[in-house]
Scaffold this motif. Structure first.
Motif, PDB file in Angstrom:
ATOM      1  N   TYR A   1       0.849  -1.193  -0.012  1.00 38.53           N
ATOM      2  CA  TYR A   1      -0.252  -0.007   0.135  1.00 38.53           C
ATOM      3  C   TYR A   1       1.154   1.142  -0.171  1.00 38.53           C
ATOM      4  O   TYR A   1       2.232   1.215   0.044  1.00 38.53           O
ATOM      5  CB  TYR A   1      -0.919   0.012   1.070  1.00 38.53           C
ATOM      6  N   ARG A   2       0.311   2.468  -0.242  1.00 37.62           N
ATOM      7  CA  ARG A   2       1.049   3.532  -0.287  1.00 37.62           C
ATOM      8  C   ARG A   2       0.470   4.676   1.017  1.00 37.62           C
ATOM      9  O   ARG A   2      -0.633   4.661   1.326  1.00 37.62           O
ATOM     10  CB  ARG A   2       0.844   4.326  -1.529  1.00 37.62           C
ATOM     11  N   VAL A   3       1.351   5.131   1.468  1.00 41.21           N
ATOM     12  CA  VAL A   3       1.085   5.993   2.594  1.00 41.21           C
ATOM     13  C   VAL A   3       1.442   7.552   2.140  1.00 41.21           C
ATOM     14  O   VAL A   3       2.651   7.682   1.839  1.00 41.21           O
ATOM     15  CB  VAL A   3       1.757   5.716   4.138  1.00 41.21           C
ATOM     16  N   VAL A   4       0.811   8.360   2.345  1.00 41.16           N
ATOM     17  CA  VAL A   4       0.635   9.708   1.725  1.00 41.16           C
ATOM     18  C   VAL A   4       0.367  11.009   2.834  1.00 41.16           C
ATOM     19  O   VAL A   4      -0.668  10.752   3.293  1.00 41.16           O
ATOM     20  CB  VAL A   4      -0.051   9.970   0.628  1.00 41.16           C
ATOM     21  N   ILE A   5       1.321  11.864   2.948  1.00 41.00           N
ATOM     22  CA  ILE A   5       1.079  12.930   3.951  1.00 41.00           C
ATOM     23  C   ILE A   5       1.146  14.157   2.978  1.00 41.00           C
ATOM     24  O   ILE A   5       2.273  14.505   2.772  1.00 41.00           O
ATOM     25  CB  ILE A   5       2.025  13.053   4.996  1.00 41.00           C
ATOM     26  N   ASN A   6      -0.012  14.728   2.368  1.00 40.07           N
ATOM     27  CA  ASN A   6       0.143  15.980   1.993  1.00 40.07           C
ATOM     28  C   ASN A   6       0.157  17.200   2.663  1.00 40.07           C
ATOM     29  O   ASN A   6      -0.413  17.242   3.646  1.00 40.07           O
ATOM     30  CB  ASN A   6      -1.266  16.153   0.782  1.00 40.07           C
ATOM     31  N   THR A   7       1.157  17.818   2.372  1.00 44.36           N
ATOM     32  CA  THR A   7       1.539  18.789   3.474  1.00 44.36           C
ATOM     33  C   THR A   7       1.691  20.568   2.682  1.00 44.36           C
ATOM     34  O   THR A   7       2.357  20.550   1.845  1.00 44.36           O
ATOM     35  CB  THR A   7       2.965  18.814   4.265  1.00 44.36           C
TER      36      THR A   7
END
Ligand code: 5GP
Length: 116
Positions: A84-90
């Motif tokens: 899976y992918r983990v994304v933190i848009n900042t």
């Protein structure tokens, strides 16, 4: 300390608006994204409303570690055994639209790279 902001996610934490919650503990809440970008799209958020990753302080390190371990647990529960992918848009250039730190878990299909 981080500046606290009131967002739609605070309302979800307080159950003032509905969400499909898949995990909760003292520090974190996980719920399905309302506009999923993959077959599995879950958001993991701290109950303490840090606006964005760039606002995190050194005293938040335990909470940030807890959020990553929560991602691992929630992904396991969701059956994402193939990855899976983990994304933190900042911030603005990161595409962040809700000013309450959140980790996207995206999975259930093969994801392309790089993102747009
Ligand atoms: P960002 O663009 O800030 O990284 O991600 C915000 C995410 O929150 C988006 O994927 C959006 O679909 C999701 N979102 C916004 N409002 C709501 C809501 O009221 N409920 C749920 N479950 N997700 C939301």
């Amino acid at each position: 300390m981080s500046e606290t902001t009131e967002t739609i996610f605070s309302k979800i934490i307080r159950r003032e608006i509905p969400a499909d919650v898949v995990y909760e503990d003292d520090l974190a809440l996980a719920f399905k994204d309302i506009n999923p970008q993959a077959p599995v799209h879950i958001l993991v958020i701290p109950k303490q409303p840090i606006p964005k990753l760039a606002d995190a302080q050194s005293q938040d390190h335990q909470l940030l570690g807890h959020l990553l371990l929560t991602v691992k647990l929630v992904a396991q529960q969701a059956g994402l055994d193939n990855g899976y992918r983990v994304v933190i848009n900042t911030g603005a250039d990161g595409g962040q639209t809700v000013d309450h730190l959140h980790l996207h878990i995206l999975g259930g299909r093969s994801l392309t790279w790089p993102p747009g």
